[in-house]
Write an enzyme that holds these catalytic residues in place. Structure first.
Site, PDB file in Angstrom:
ATOM      1  N   ASN A  43      31.472  38.903  38.874  1.00  0.00           N
ATOM      2  CA  ASN A  43      31.775  37.994  39.742  1.00  0.00           C
ATOM      3  C   ASN A  43      31.686  36.133  38.697  1.00  0.00           C
ATOM      4  OD1 ASN A  43      33.418  38.928  41.769  1.00  0.00           O
ATOM      5  ND2 ASN A  43      31.142  38.934  42.530  1.00  0.00           N
ATOM      6  N   GLY A  46      35.290  34.683  34.957  1.00  0.00           N
ATOM      7  CA  GLY A  46      36.347  34.149  33.991  1.00  0.00           C
ATOM      8  C   GLY A  46      37.297  34.516  34.298  1.00  0.00           C
ATOM      9  N   SER A  48      39.390  35.374  37.351  1.00  0.00           N
ATOM     10  CA  SER A  48      40.133  33.998  38.011  1.00  0.00           C
ATOM     11  C   SER A  48      41.068  32.626  36.876  1.00  0.00           C
ATOM     12  CB  SER A  48      40.165  33.622  39.445  1.00  0.00           C
ATOM     13  OG  SER A  48      40.305  34.985  40.418  1.00  0.00           O
ATOM     14  N   GLU A 167      43.423  39.741  42.429  1.00  0.00           N
ATOM     15  CA  GLU A 167      42.434  40.405  43.364  1.00  0.00           C
ATOM     16  C   GLU A 167      43.836  40.552  44.872  1.00  0.00           C
ATOM     17  OE1 GLU A 167      39.835  41.943  43.071  1.00  0.00           O
ATOM     18  OE2 GLU A 167      38.210  40.545  41.548  1.00  0.00           O
TER      19      GLU A 167
END
Length: 271
Positions: A43, A46, A48, A167
């Site tokens: 998480n 970078g 997204s 996702e």
């Protein structure tokens, strides 16, 4: 005109939301047309942001992004973007229409298509995604898996050559996730699409052709999925657990047995 060999060519792409906090730093990569690439990482690495850059939703601070042979710029983005579809984590955020049929048709209305062509596309892609029986339903009446099918049908009806899944399977139950994965595999087999998955799902990664690992805004690895699942340090950093069949092969090898037949294409380095 011949199809471009690469869906994407990135050269030194960097991006920061604020000047003192870089999110992506000098990312350089190529993604072949017709391939399926998984982009993974912890998480905040970078992923997204990269998806939004690839989709033309953000502009790079530096470097170049070439989409199917054409550089993505402020002037070209409006012509390039229709070639790219994006499916996000929460399908509720993508619904526009009051029925499934209206939702699939919504994006087509701005394309100046004839009513006959719009109807044909709605019916064709509803059938392809096995949601024809849902066309008169309100999106609120659908299950999570059905909603993602509708979201995907809405994108496919626009007939893009590139589809980015950010996702997209993460909020689904195991059954719905498996069904969606089979749809993506069929899309990959058709040769009509370049698929890019931003994901933490091990089965999704294993189904793809290639895994790109981001760490700290840079590419830490670019490898075959089976190779990735043999790298314990990378798996730990990405918080990934290898699929059961991969762990089975690894355990058999530890005991001096050959388990390669369990996992076709297994390329993990023997240690």
């Amino acid at each position: 005109m011949a199809a471009a060999a690469y869906a994407y060519e990135l050269d030194g792409v960097s991006f920061a939301y604020t000047p003192d906090t870089p999110v992506l730093d000098e990312v350089t990569l190529r993604i072949a047309s017709g391939s399926w690439v998984s982009i993974v990482g912890p998480n905040g690495c970078g992923k997204s942001t990269l998806a939004k850059l690839l989709g033309g939703l953000l502009a790079a601070n530096s470097g170049t992004i070439v989409v199917e042979g054409r550089e993505l710029t402020q002037d070209s983005v409006w012509e390039i973007r229709p070639r790219i579809g994006m499916v996000f984590q929460n399908p509720d955020n993508q619904f526009i229409g009051s029925t499934v049929e209206e939702d699939i048709a919504f994006g087509l209305e701005g394309r100046c298509l004839s009513r006959e062509e719009m109807t044909d596309r709605v019916q064709r892609y509803a059938e392809k995604l096995e949601i024809s029986h849902l066309l008169t339903k309100h999106p609120a009446e659908l299950s999570g898996g059905q909603k993602q099918r509708v979201a995907l049908a809405s994108i496919l009806a626009m007939e893009p050559g590139i589809i980015i899944f950010d996702e997209a399977s993460s909020m689904l139950d195991e059954k719905a996730r498996s069904e969606l994965l089979h749809i993506w595999q069929d899309m990959r087999s058709s040769g009509d699409y370049t698929l890019i998955s931003i994901t933490h799902d091990a089965e999704e990664i294993m189904a793809s052709d290639r895994a790109i690992v981001l760490r700290g805004g840079a590419i830490a690895a670019d490898t075959a999925p089976a190779e990735l699942f043999g790298e314990e340090e990378l798996l730990h950093a990405c918080r990934l657990i290898a699929p059961y069949r991969v762990r089975l092969v690894q355990e058999l090898r530890k005991r001096g047995l050959d388990g390669d037949g369990i996992l076709p294409g297994w390329q993990t380095r023997r240690r």
